[in-house]
Design a protein around this motif. Structure first.
Motif, PDB file in Angstrom:
ATOM      1  N   PHE A  45     -26.359  -5.379  34.875  1.00  0.00           N
ATOM      2  CA  PHE A  45     -27.070  -5.638  33.633  1.00  0.00           C
ATOM      3  C   PHE A  45     -26.492  -6.975  32.942  1.00  0.00           C
ATOM      4  O   PHE A  45     -27.145  -7.233  31.805  1.00  0.00           O
ATOM      5  CB  PHE A  45     -26.957  -4.339  32.703  1.00  0.00           C
ATOM      6  CG  PHE A  45     -28.123  -3.372  33.219  1.00  0.00           C
ATOM      7  CD1 PHE A  45     -29.082  -3.064  32.332  1.00  0.00           C
ATOM      8  CD2 PHE A  45     -27.609  -2.481  34.330  1.00  0.00           C
ATOM      9  CE1 PHE A  45     -29.888  -2.260  32.928  1.00  0.00           C
ATOM     10  CE2 PHE A  45     -28.624  -1.479  34.645  1.00  0.00           C
ATOM     11  CZ  PHE A  45     -29.847  -1.384  33.792  1.00  0.00           C
ATOM     12  N   THR A  50     -23.682  -6.013  29.011  1.00  0.00           N
ATOM     13  CA  THR A  50     -24.706  -7.240  29.135  1.00  0.00           C
ATOM     14  C   THR A  50     -24.102  -8.576  28.883  1.00  0.00           C
ATOM     15  O   THR A  50     -24.525  -9.738  29.147  1.00  0.00           O
ATOM     16  CB  THR A  50     -25.973  -7.043  27.971  1.00  0.00           C
ATOM     17  OG1 THR A  50     -25.517  -6.843  26.661  1.00  0.00           O
ATOM     18  CG2 THR A  50     -26.765  -5.932  28.241  1.00  0.00           C
ATOM     19  N   CYS A  88     -22.997  -4.535  24.803  1.00  0.00           N
ATOM     20  CA  CYS A  88     -23.655  -3.508  25.898  1.00  0.00           C
ATOM     21  C   CYS A  88     -25.250  -3.461  25.267  1.00  0.00           C
ATOM     22  O   CYS A  88     -25.281  -3.567  23.821  1.00  0.00           O
ATOM     23  CB  CYS A  88     -22.951  -2.188  25.800  1.00  0.00           C
ATOM     24  SG  CYS A  88     -21.632  -2.165  26.765  1.00  0.00           S
ATOM     25  N   ASN A 109     -22.552   6.494  33.395  1.00  0.00           N
ATOM     26  CA  ASN A 109     -22.400   5.384  34.451  1.00  0.00           C
ATOM     27  C   ASN A 109     -20.898   4.726  34.311  1.00  0.00           C
ATOM     28  O   ASN A 109     -20.422   4.091  33.448  1.00  0.00           O
ATOM     29  CB  ASN A 109     -23.369   4.413  34.383  1.00  0.00           C
ATOM     30  CG  ASN A 109     -23.469   3.388  35.611  1.00  0.00           C
ATOM     31  OD1 ASN A 109     -22.533   3.366  36.314  1.00  0.00           O
ATOM     32  ND2 ASN A 109     -24.762   2.982  35.643  1.00  0.00           N
ATOM     33  N   ARG A 141     -29.649   0.747  24.845  1.00  0.00           N
ATOM     34  CA  ARG A 141     -30.633   1.808  25.340  1.00  0.00           C
ATOM     35  C   ARG A 141     -29.695   2.439  26.398  1.00  0.00           C
ATOM     36  O   ARG A 141     -29.572   3.617  26.806  1.00  0.00           O
ATOM     37  CB  ARG A 141     -31.835   1.299  25.802  1.00  0.00           C
ATOM     38  CG  ARG A 141     -32.800   2.267  26.796  1.00  0.00           C
ATOM     39  CD  ARG A 141     -33.911   1.359  27.321  1.00  0.00           C
ATOM     40  NE  ARG A 141     -34.731   2.789  27.916  1.00  0.00           N
ATOM     41  CZ  ARG A 141     -36.012   2.431  28.586  1.00  0.00           C
ATOM     42  NH1 ARG A 141     -36.403   1.120  28.604  1.00  0.00           N
ATOM     43  NH2 ARG A 141     -36.555   3.336  29.356  1.00  0.00           N
ATOM     44  N   HIS A 142     -29.252   1.557  27.421  1.00  0.00           N
ATOM     45  CA  HIS A 142     -28.580   2.178  28.526  1.00  0.00           C
ATOM     46  C   HIS A 142     -26.862   2.131  28.597  1.00  0.00           C
ATOM     47  O   HIS A 142     -26.589   2.566  29.602  1.00  0.00           O
ATOM     48  CB  HIS A 142     -28.892   1.424  29.736  1.00  0.00           C
ATOM     49  CG  HIS A 142     -30.535   1.490  29.993  1.00  0.00           C
ATOM     50  ND1 HIS A 142     -31.091   2.713  30.517  1.00  0.00           N
ATOM     51  CD2 HIS A 142     -31.358   0.442  30.134  1.00  0.00           C
ATOM     52  CE1 HIS A 142     -32.233   2.505  30.966  1.00  0.00           C
ATOM     53  NE2 HIS A 142     -32.625   1.199  30.596  1.00  0.00           N
ATOM     54  N   LYS A 143     -26.488   1.495  27.460  1.00  0.00           N
ATOM     55  CA  LYS A 143     -25.241   1.092  27.494  1.00  0.00           C
ATOM     56  C   LYS A 143     -24.273   0.397  28.438  1.00  0.00           C
ATOM     57  O   LYS A 143     -23.158   0.999  28.838  1.00  0.00           O
ATOM     58  CB  LYS A 143     -24.417   2.855  27.030  1.00  0.00           C
ATOM     59  CG  LYS A 143     -24.739   3.379  25.697  1.00  0.00           C
ATOM     60  CD  LYS A 143     -24.239   2.483  24.579  1.00  0.00           C
ATOM     61  CE  LYS A 143     -24.585   3.245  23.106  1.00  0.00           C
ATOM     62  NZ  LYS A 143     -23.988   2.407  22.043  1.00  0.00           N
ATOM     63  N   ARG A 144     -25.175  -0.223  29.103  1.00  0.00           N
ATOM     64  CA  ARG A 144     -24.590  -1.092  30.168  1.00  0.00           C
ATOM     65  C   ARG A 144     -24.103  -2.395  29.701  1.00  0.00           C
ATOM     66  O   ARG A 144     -24.695  -3.028  28.851  1.00  0.00           O
ATOM     67  CB  ARG A 144     -25.589  -1.348  31.236  1.00  0.00           C
ATOM     68  CG  ARG A 144     -26.337  -0.220  31.842  1.00  0.00           C
ATOM     69  CD  ARG A 144     -25.104   0.684  32.561  1.00  0.00           C
ATOM     70  NE  ARG A 144     -24.465  -0.060  33.706  1.00  0.00           N
ATOM     71  CZ  ARG A 144     -25.156  -0.156  34.801  1.00  0.00           C
ATOM     72  NH1 ARG A 144     -26.235   0.513  35.132  1.00  0.00           N
ATOM     73  NH2 ARG A 144     -24.398  -0.916  35.933  1.00  0.00           N
ATOM     74  N   CYS A 190     -17.726  -0.161  25.606  1.00  0.00           N
ATOM     75  CA  CYS A 190     -18.882  -0.974  24.938  1.00  0.00           C
ATOM     76  C   CYS A 190     -18.196  -1.678  23.809  1.00  0.00           C
ATOM     77  O   CYS A 190     -18.605  -2.433  23.048  1.00  0.00           O
ATOM     78  CB  CYS A 190     -20.046  -0.202  24.553  1.00  0.00           C
ATOM     79  SG  CYS A 190     -21.063  -0.266  26.126  1.00  0.00           S
ATOM     80  N   ASP A 194     -19.552   0.011  35.544  1.00  0.00           N
ATOM     81  CA  ASP A 194     -19.432  -0.862  34.469  1.00  0.00           C
ATOM     82  C   ASP A 194     -17.866  -0.883  34.274  1.00  0.00           C
ATOM     83  O   ASP A 194     -17.059  -1.936  34.099  1.00  0.00           O
ATOM     84  CB  ASP A 194     -20.391  -1.085  33.442  1.00  0.00           C
ATOM     85  CG  ASP A 194     -21.589  -1.497  33.748  1.00  0.00           C
ATOM     86  OD1 ASP A 194     -21.830  -1.814  34.864  1.00  0.00           O
ATOM     87  OD2 ASP A 194     -22.410  -1.680  32.745  1.00  0.00           O
ATOM     88  N   GLY A 251     -21.218   6.721  29.190  1.00  0.00           N
ATOM     89  CA  GLY A 251     -22.958   6.578  29.088  1.00  0.00           C
ATOM     90  C   GLY A 251     -23.510   7.113  30.395  1.00  0.00           C
ATOM     91  O   GLY A 251     -24.619   6.698  30.943  1.00  0.00           O
TER      92      GLY A 251
END
Length: 1007
Positions: free
Chosen positions: A109, A87, A79, A40, A82-85, A72, A43, A38
């Motif tokens: 996140f 959560t 995740c 980034n 939107r940002h695939k971070r 993810c 993570d 994603g």
């Protein structure tokens, strides 16, 4: 043909093309990786770092954490769309072991981190404070240690914080008050100290507070009244003192309020029921609350769990109208002091319970209730499972209506004054598993209907006036594991059906009745039975060999019957037997050889029979206190202390030496010996007359005599060493070759001269059986002209109490009776020093190493080096000097107070607690506010057995006896706690201590 230049040019072009192609491939690969994560990788790397710290993954939950999947999609990961971070990181109950990587703090996140019920170790990383979006943090049920990180306060959106069931230490950090959105704080079952801090009141969003099982100490802060949203409050077993702040009772949303096992005092506010109308659970058991139960509690219409047991509530038996509490399920009010007035309506509150249709558990035992149990008892809920009314003063008959309580599994009515017959209708309680009618005045036969209780596991009918036969219908109780029918008037034979219950595994007690006949051979079916007591009946015949098949027996009591014959050889199979009592019968024959080979046997009583022959001297027979053979007039040999005649040798097989030759040889020799003895005695008498005056009480000894007595003060004779002295074992020529203890003062040590003078002065003024006996003193010079001072005492062969408690050289340990006897002896000695001497003497250094034991395990207090004679000018201790030993010296000595008898009482209290718990006051466990005194105090009154030294507790033959032992243990610990309180005036008087310990001894010796 191409020229060399062309070839070179071609090669250069190819190389450039190759490098360009490689660069394109690399870029494409990087683009794919970047797309995979994603855009980034933070993570991704944080999760890999998390995985790297996991040392054990039994369910392979992290196998999906590899390059084949986007992170993810990894197990336990969620995740944002939107940002695939990341959560959510959720891996609870996966059996994971290892530490928590600080790189988790890079999951910026993250909103939920849940690692509950794993085995994470080490500290909680402070990097978690970087998770600014975190709302839910669940680290409970792991093995985290260290302190709560202060910078968790940076997680400003945190709503739930669960840190319970770890090994966290330290105090709650002040920074936690910044968590303004925190709704649930769960920190229970850790090792947190420092009290419940007042600043927690600043977190006004708190709804649930769990803090059970932390040794906080301190009081409940009034600021918690700011928690207007509070619904649940749990702080049991937190060592909290003082009263409950009235501000707490203004929190009208409160549903569950639980503060058991603390030291809370004062009464409850009269309007509690109006202030807390939503209350569903009120649990304040095991505190020190007083006053009456406020009648306003009747208005808590939602109350389902009501537990106020083990306090000091008083007043009328009941002040609450239970008819309004229709949702009540649990009522536990036992162990209070509701002063019954003995009026006819004392038990009428039972009527108000008929509307409580959900009632499951009613515990009113040991409440001092007086009166007749009304017929309305049968109107209680058919959901009622447990009914406890024992330990009161209830009289009259047991209502037959009790049979309506068909849901009962437990019925406990022991220690009352019920009389009349046990109603036959009791057989209708077919769910009953525990029935206790012990110690009442029930009479008549045991109803046959009791055999209908097929689920019964424990039955106590002992200490009543029951008569007739033991019903054979008890053989229908196929789940019965323990049966006590002792101390009644039962007659007839032992029913075979009873002995064919393989479920009987714990204890069968039929003692102190009028049973007759022989022991049925069916006894062999009780192969797993641990204890059997048939003593004090009229059983006769030989002891059946079938008993040898009860291979699990640990205790067997057959005393006080009319058994005859020999001890069955089959008893050799009972290798696990600890106690065998076959005294007061008509048994005969020799003592079987297998008895001295049992390693398990702790006590053997063969007294008052007709045994003959030699008493062994090995095994149990090597310890005179572990067996008894009194009243067997044809026994011989054994230990010298038994004072039995020597066993006759087979003289007929030996050739006799002519008597006249003995006379010719021995007579002249004997005459010479007598003459020598006469001359020696005359010389000694003249010497003594010349060396001593009539006013001197002690013999005189020189340095040379003590040097010789101790073999030159050799290390082999060294038996003890302290700051001011060394103690040697020796033999004085002038002491009839008896061993003595020689205490040599280290005169170069500061205070040694003063210690010698103090001890001499103390011994000059005292003489008591529980004080170490002094033989003499020596104040002289050694052979080099140096000052020499020593004290000579009677030698104590059994060492010190400290040795018995803490030395690995002592394989056997002090049993309970020995410990109480020793404590009584020491208290008696202190009572003599404080109250019965012409001059009051303060010992000043009471501790286990100064309590010595003679051959009979009688305690003798020694070492008066710090003693002070009150009311004299002798040995006036400086207020700046060291007084006593750390751990045993009272706190007031540490701030310069003078030595007093109250100080000795404090030391005795600590000594008592050490003797009973086996723990030194300086044990490593006693830190951060926990002391030996608090450790014992927190165990009172129901958890005393948990703190008693395992070697002190001996299982008793009956449930009633076991209960008596527990009561004695609690009473003893209470004495120690009362003696070792910080305030000198509040300490128990030593004369009261002596009386209380003697009372405890009397109870234990009659068990």
């Amino acid at each position: 043909m191409k020229s060399p230049q062309a070839i070179i040019h071609l090669s250069s072009s190819s190389l450039i093309s190759f490098l360009f192609f490689g660069l394109v491939i690399t870029c494409l690969t990087s683009a794919n990786v970047s797309a995979s994560y994603g855009g980034n990788e933070t993570d991704y790397h944080a999760l890999l770092a998390f995985k790297s710290k996991i040392t054990h993954d039994p369910y392979k939950v992290l196998t999906s954490w590899n390059h084949s999947f986007h992170f993810c999609e990894w197990s336990g990961i969620s995740c944002g769309k939107r940002h695939k971070r990341v959560t959510v990181l959720r891996l609870e109950s996966q059996g994971l072991e290892g530490s928590l990587s600080p790189h988790v703090g890079n999951l910026s996140f993250l909103r939920m981190l849940s690692l509950s019920n794993n085995s994470f170790q080490g500290t909680i990383p402070h990097e978690l404070g970087r998770l600014s979006r975190l709302r839910l943090l669940y680290l409970d049920e792991n093995k985290f240690s260290g302190v709560i990180p202060t910078n968790l306060s940076a997680c400003s959106y945190l709503e739930d914080l669960w840190l319970n069931l770890n090994e966290l230490t330290g105090s709650i950090p002040k920074e936690m008050s910044l968590l303004s959105k925190l709704a649930t704080l769960a920190i229970h079952l850790n090792n947190l100290t420092g009290g419940i801090p007042p600043f927690l009141g600043n977190i006004t969003s708190i709804e649930v507070f769990y803090a059970v099982g932390n040794p906080f100490g301190g009081s409940i802060p009034d600021t918690l009244g700011h928690w207007k949203s509070l619904k649940e409050f749990y702080s049991g077993e937190c060592n909290l003192y003082g009263s409950i702040p009235h501000s707490i009772f203004n929190l009208s949303l409160l549903l569950n309020f639980s503060l058991p096992d603390n030291h809370l005092t004062d009464s409850l506010p009269s309007e509690i029921g109006n202030q807390l109308p939503n209350l569903k659970r009120l649990q304040l058991r095991d505190n020190e609350l007083t006053g009456i139960l406020p009648p306003s509690l009747s208005n808590c219409s939602k109350l389902g769990y009501f537990e106020m047991s083990t306090n000091n509530f008083s007043g009328k038996p009941m002040t609450i109208d239970f008819s309004k509490l229709r949702d009540i399920e649990i009522i536990k009010l036992h162990d209070n002091n509701f002063h019954g007035r003995g009026e006819a309506d004392d038990m009428r509150f039972i009527d108000s319970l008929k509307n409580c249709t959900k009632l499951v558990d009613l515990a009113l035992d040991n409440c001092n209730l007086i009166g007749v149990l009304p017929m309305s008892i049968g109107n209680l809920s058919n959901q009622l499972s447990s009914l406890y009314l024992g330990g009161n003063q209830l009289f009259g008959s047991l209502p037959s209506s009790i049979s309506s309580l068909v849901g009962l599994t437990t019925l406990s009515l022991e220690n009352n004054r019920f009389k009349g017959r046990i109603p036959t209708t009791i057989g209708k309680l077919q769910n009953l598993q525990y029935l206790n009618l012990y110690s009442n005045q029930f009479s008549g036969p045991i109803p046959d209907d009791i055999g209908n209780l097929s689920l019964l596991t424990l039955l106590y009918l002992d200490s009543n006036k029951l008569e007739g036969h033991i019903p054979s219908s008890l053989g229908n109780c196929k789940e019965l594991i323990r049966l006590h029918l002792s101390d009644n008037r039962l007659s007839g034979k032992i029913p075979k059906q009873l002995l064919q219950l393989p479920s009987l595994t714990i204890f069968l007690d039929l003692s102190h009745n009028n049973l007759y006949g022989s022991i049925p051979s069916e006894i062999k079916d009780l192969k797993m039975l641990s204890g059997l007591d048939l003593s004090y009946n009229k059983l006769s015949g030989t002891i059946t060999s079938s008993l040898g098949e009860c291979i699990s027996l640990g205790e067997l009591y057959l005393s006080g019957n009319i058994f005859e014959g020999v001890i069955p050889p089959s008893f050799s199979s009972l290798r696990g037997l600890k106690v065998l009592d076959i005294s007061q019968n008509n048994l005969s024959g020799k003592i079987p050889q297998f008895l001295d080979k049992w390693n398990s046997l702790e006590f053997l009583d063969l007294s008052f029979n007709n045994f003959e022959g030699e008493v062994p001297v090995v095994g149990v027979f090597a310890n005179a206190s572990a067996f008894s053979v009194l009243g067997n007039n044809r026994l011989c040999g054994g230990l010298v202390t038994l004072e039995l005649p020597k066993c006759k040798e087979m003289s007929s097989k030996k050739k006799r030496f002519p008597f006249f030759i003995l006379v010719i040889v021995i007579a002249p020799t004997l005459l010479i010996v007598l003459c020598c003895v006469y001359l020696l005695c005359k010389k000694k008498r003249n010497s003594q007359q010349s060396q001593s005056s009539g006013s001197e009480r002690f013999m005189k000894v020189s340095y040379g005599q003590l040097l010789k007595a101790t073999d030159g003060f050799s290390g082999a004779n060294l038996i003890g060493e302290g700051g001011h002295s060394s103690v040697y074992k020796g033999i004085l020529d002038s002491n009839d070759d008896k061993s003595v203890a020689v205490k040599v003062l280290h005169l170069q040590s500061r205070g040694a001269h003063k210690s010698f003078i103090a001890e001499c002065e103390a011994w000059r003024n005292v003489r008591h059986r529980n004080l170490l006996k002094i033989i003499t003193s020596c104040s002289s010079t050694d052979f080099q002209g140096n000052d020499f001072k020593a004290l000579v005492y009677e030698f104590m062969p059994n060492g010190s109490v400290h040795d018995w408690l803490h030395s690995s050289a002592y394989i056997s340990k002090l049993n309970l009776l020995q410990r109480i006897n020793i404590l009584r002896d020491v208290a008696t000695a202190l009572d003599y020093l404080h109250n019965r001497c012409q001059t009051t003497i303060v010992h000043g250094d009471l501790k286990p190493s100064n309590i010595l034991l003679d051959d009979d395990m009688v305690a003798h207090v020694g070492d008066f080096g710090l003693a002070r004679l009150l009311g004299t000018d002798l040995n006036q201790n400086s207020s700046t000097g060291v007084k006593g030993t750390i751990g045993y010296a009272p706190p007031e000595y540490g701030i310069g107070s003078e030595m007093t008898s109250c100080g000795d009482v404090y030391s005795f209290g600590i000594l008592l607690l050490e003797v009973m718990t086996g723990k030194r006051p300086t044990d490593d466990m006693f830190k951060e506010g926990l002391s030996l005194h608090k450790f014992a105090y927190m165990a009172l009154p129901d958890h005393v057995v948990d703190v008693i030294d395992d070697d002190a507790i001996v299982l008793q033959s009956t449930e009633a006896n076991a209960k008596k032992v527990e009561e004695c243990l609690a009473a003893t610990i209470k004495i120690g706690v009362s003696c070792s309180v910080d305030s000198p005036p509040q300490r128990m008087k030593i004369e009261i201590v002596v009386n209380e310990l003697q009372r405890i001894l009397d109870v234990l010796q009659n068990i």
